[in-house]
Design a protein around this motif. Structure first.
Motif, PDB file in Angstrom:
ATOM      1  N   GLU A  98      -5.766   9.267  -4.984  1.00  0.00           N
ATOM      2  CA  GLU A  98      -5.509  10.247  -3.529  1.00  0.00           C
ATOM      3  C   GLU A  98      -6.051   9.457  -2.691  1.00  0.00           C
ATOM      4  OE1 GLU A  98      -5.678  14.578  -3.871  1.00  0.00           O
ATOM      5  OE2 GLU A  98      -6.454  14.041  -1.740  1.00  0.00           O
ATOM      6  N   ASP A  99      -7.297   8.901  -2.374  1.00  0.00           N
ATOM      7  CA  ASP A  99      -7.857   7.634  -1.762  1.00  0.00           C
ATOM      8  C   ASP A  99      -7.668   6.685  -1.250  1.00  0.00           C
ATOM      9  OD1 ASP A  99     -10.718   5.372  -1.067  1.00  0.00           O
ATOM     10  OD2 ASP A  99     -10.195   7.096   0.092  1.00  0.00           O
ATOM     11  N   LEU A 100      -6.496   6.283  -1.978  1.00  0.00           N
ATOM     12  CA  LEU A 100      -6.065   4.640  -2.445  1.00  0.00           C
ATOM     13  C   LEU A 100      -4.274   5.386  -1.728  1.00  0.00           C
ATOM     14  CD1 LEU A 100      -5.075   2.095  -3.379  1.00  0.00           C
ATOM     15  CD2 LEU A 100      -4.090   2.536  -4.964  1.00  0.00           C
ATOM     16  N   ARG A 101      -3.752   5.840  -1.432  1.00  0.00           N
ATOM     17  CA  ARG A 101      -2.928   6.660  -1.419  1.00  0.00           C
ATOM     18  C   ARG A 101      -2.500   6.780   0.067  1.00  0.00           C
ATOM     19  NH1 ARG A 101      -0.094  10.531  -4.982  1.00  0.00           N
ATOM     20  NH2 ARG A 101      -1.940  11.691  -4.388  1.00  0.00           N
ATOM     21  N   PHE A 102      -4.048   8.058   0.646  1.00  0.00           N
ATOM     22  CA  PHE A 102      -4.072   7.946   1.776  1.00  0.00           C
ATOM     23  C   PHE A 102      -4.299   6.713   2.855  1.00  0.00           C
ATOM     24  CE2 PHE A 102      -7.243   8.224   5.709  1.00  0.00           C
ATOM     25  CZ  PHE A 102      -6.411   9.693   5.622  1.00  0.00           C
ATOM     26  N   LYS A 103      -5.093   5.496   1.957  1.00  0.00           N
ATOM     27  CA  LYS A 103      -5.311   4.187   2.344  1.00  0.00           C
ATOM     28  C   LYS A 103      -4.516   3.118   2.612  1.00  0.00           C
ATOM     29  CE  LYS A 103     -10.360   2.993   0.644  1.00  0.00           C
ATOM     30  NZ  LYS A 103     -10.923   2.322   0.041  1.00  0.00           N
ATOM     31  N   LYS A 104      -2.784   3.303   2.011  1.00  0.00           N
ATOM     32  CA  LYS A 104      -1.883   2.910   1.699  1.00  0.00           C
ATOM     33  C   LYS A 104      -0.626   3.130   3.372  1.00  0.00           C
ATOM     34  CE  LYS A 104      -0.935   1.482  -2.753  1.00  0.00           C
ATOM     35  NZ  LYS A 104       0.065   0.900  -3.995  1.00  0.00           N
ATOM     36  N   THR A 105      -0.984   4.910   2.725  1.00  0.00           N
ATOM     37  CA  THR A 105      -0.460   5.412   4.342  1.00  0.00           C
ATOM     38  C   THR A 105      -0.815   4.733   5.171  1.00  0.00           C
ATOM     39  OG1 THR A 105      -0.015   7.296   3.147  1.00  0.00           O
ATOM     40  CG2 THR A 105      -0.035   8.074   5.083  1.00  0.00           C
ATOM     41  N   GLU A 106      -2.238   5.193   5.642  1.00  0.00           N
ATOM     42  CA  GLU A 106      -2.823   4.380   6.570  1.00  0.00           C
ATOM     43  C   GLU A 106      -2.082   3.605   7.133  1.00  0.00           C
ATOM     44  OE1 GLU A 106      -6.036   5.238   9.890  1.00  0.00           O
ATOM     45  OE2 GLU A 106      -4.944   6.516   8.586  1.00  0.00           O
ATOM     46  N   LEU A 107      -2.427   2.036   6.267  1.00  0.00           N
ATOM     47  CA  LEU A 107      -1.854   1.055   6.809  1.00  0.00           C
ATOM     48  C   LEU A 107      -0.458   0.777   7.393  1.00  0.00           C
ATOM     49  CD1 LEU A 107      -2.528  -2.120   6.186  1.00  0.00           C
ATOM     50  CD2 LEU A 107      -1.928  -1.784   3.936  1.00  0.00           C
ATOM     51  N   ALA A 108       0.122   0.926   5.991  1.00  0.00           N
ATOM     52  CA  ALA A 108       1.347   1.694   7.089  1.00  0.00           C
ATOM     53  C   ALA A 108       1.799   1.895   7.469  1.00  0.00           C
ATOM     54  CB  ALA A 108       2.643   2.251   5.435  1.00  0.00           C
ATOM     55  N   ILE A 109       0.701   3.386   8.518  1.00  0.00           N
ATOM     56  CA  ILE A 109       1.437   3.495   9.994  1.00  0.00           C
ATOM     57  C   ILE A 109       0.511   2.660  11.131  1.00  0.00           C
ATOM     58  CG2 ILE A 109       0.152   5.236  11.889  1.00  0.00           C
ATOM     59  CD1 ILE A 109      -0.386   6.711   9.317  1.00  0.00           C
ATOM     60  N   ARG A 110      -0.590   1.655  10.673  1.00  0.00           N
ATOM     61  CA  ARG A 110      -0.677   0.412  11.373  1.00  0.00           C
ATOM     62  C   ARG A 110       0.208  -0.439  11.403  1.00  0.00           C
ATOM     63  NH1 ARG A 110      -6.803   0.373  11.886  1.00  0.00           N
ATOM     64  NH2 ARG A 110      -7.516   2.425  11.889  1.00  0.00           N
ATOM     65  N   GLU A 111       0.385  -0.849  10.585  1.00  0.00           N
ATOM     66  CA  GLU A 111       1.561  -2.237  10.470  1.00  0.00           C
ATOM     67  C   GLU A 111       2.711  -1.210  11.066  1.00  0.00           C
ATOM     68  OE1 GLU A 111       2.543  -2.881   5.981  1.00  0.00           O
ATOM     69  OE2 GLU A 111       0.615  -4.088   6.199  1.00  0.00           O
ATOM     70  N   SER A 112       3.181  -0.456  11.005  1.00  0.00           N
ATOM     71  CA  SER A 112       4.607   0.337  12.278  1.00  0.00           C
ATOM     72  C   SER A 112       3.951   0.010  13.493  1.00  0.00           C
ATOM     73  CB  SER A 112       4.868   1.617  11.797  1.00  0.00           C
ATOM     74  OG  SER A 112       5.636   1.431   9.956  1.00  0.00           O
ATOM     75  N   PHE A 113       3.502   0.571  13.511  1.00  0.00           N
ATOM     76  CA  PHE A 113       2.469   0.893  15.523  1.00  0.00           C
ATOM     77  C   PHE A 113       2.714  -0.841  15.362  1.00  0.00           C
ATOM     78  CE2 PHE A 113      -0.855   0.091  18.372  1.00  0.00           C
ATOM     79  CZ  PHE A 113      -0.627   0.679  19.442  1.00  0.00           C
ATOM     80  N   PHE A 114       1.943  -1.556  14.545  1.00  0.00           N
ATOM     81  CA  PHE A 114       1.741  -2.940  15.549  1.00  0.00           C
ATOM     82  C   PHE A 114       3.704  -4.132  15.743  1.00  0.00           C
ATOM     83  CE2 PHE A 114      -2.489  -2.871  14.285  1.00  0.00           C
ATOM     84  CZ  PHE A 114      -3.235  -3.521  15.539  1.00  0.00           C
ATOM     85  N   HIS A 115       3.628  -3.396  14.563  1.00  0.00           N
ATOM     86  CA  HIS A 115       5.695  -4.241  14.552  1.00  0.00           C
ATOM     87  C   HIS A 115       6.438  -3.509  16.010  1.00  0.00           C
ATOM     88  CE1 HIS A 115      10.316  -5.155  13.507  1.00  0.00           C
ATOM     89  NE2 HIS A 115       9.732  -4.198  13.852  1.00  0.00           N
ATOM     90  N   LEU A 116       6.326  -1.973  15.915  1.00  0.00           N
ATOM     91  CA  LEU A 116       7.139  -1.393  17.757  1.00  0.00           C
ATOM     92  C   LEU A 116       6.875  -2.146  18.688  1.00  0.00           C
ATOM     93  CD1 LEU A 116       7.322   2.111  15.898  1.00  0.00           C
ATOM     94  CD2 LEU A 116       8.519   0.544  16.751  1.00  0.00           C
TER      95      LEU A 116
END
Length: 184
Positions: free
Chosen positions: A3-21
């Protein structure tokens, strides 16, 4: 752990999306729905991590400022020229490794991120060993520190933006030359 790894992956996806946008629009024009769509997440998942876009931006800025503070604390405990010279090297390394994110934070914060960075460094510079100093020395150091730090931040901004066509090593040498002129 999973679950911790899933949380980190989601966090990374959110940030990458933010920086793309944020490459295409200002942070105050980005919506949670856009980040969620780009990250292939539900909006509710975004809200499990952040209260708002502003919360995301502040968290990213806070982390960058905290990292810069850590670099400062490790390399400039005293205002010795050798320490400040090392600080330049480590700061430039940090800025180079995080160039895209730092530039986007600078460009999209209406000067607030840069002001926070300058404020951090000035406060840390001023807090260095003033137990025996008189008020005039303190005032002189405040002006000197603010002047040098604002100049450093301005040079880094122009270098990251591509306005200065220097290799990293050359930039470090040039900044050290300026530093030696100021503090000799």
């Amino acid at each position: 752990m999973k679950e911790d790894l899933r949380f980190k992956k989601t966090e990374l996806a959110i940030r990458e999306s933010f920086f793309h946008l944020i490459e295409h629009k200002k942070s105050n024009e980005i919506t949670v729905a856009e980040i969620s769509r780009h990250a292939l997440l539900g909006r509710g998942t975004f809200y499990q991590h952040y209260r708002s876009i502003e919360d995301l931006v502040k968290t990213i800025e806070d982390e960058a400022i905290a990292h810069m503070a850590k670099i400062y604390d490790q390399n400039a405990q005293q205002k010795k020229i050798e320490n400040v010279s090392c600080l330049i090297v480590y700061m430039i390394d940090y800025f180079e490794k995080n160039k895209k994110q730092i530039l986007l934070l600078i460009r999209n914060s209406n000067g607030e991120f840069t002001a926070r960075a300058v404020d951090l460094f000035v406060k840390k510079y001023i807090s260095c060993d003033y137990s025996d100093s008189d008020e005039k020395v303190l005032k002189q150091d405040i002006i000197e520190g603010t002047f040098a730090i604002c100049g450093f931040v301005g040079v880094i901004n122009k270098w990251l933006s591509g306005e200065f066509d220097f290799e990293k090593k050359e930039l470090m040498e040039l900044l050290n030359n300026v530093l030696f002129k100021i503090y000799r």
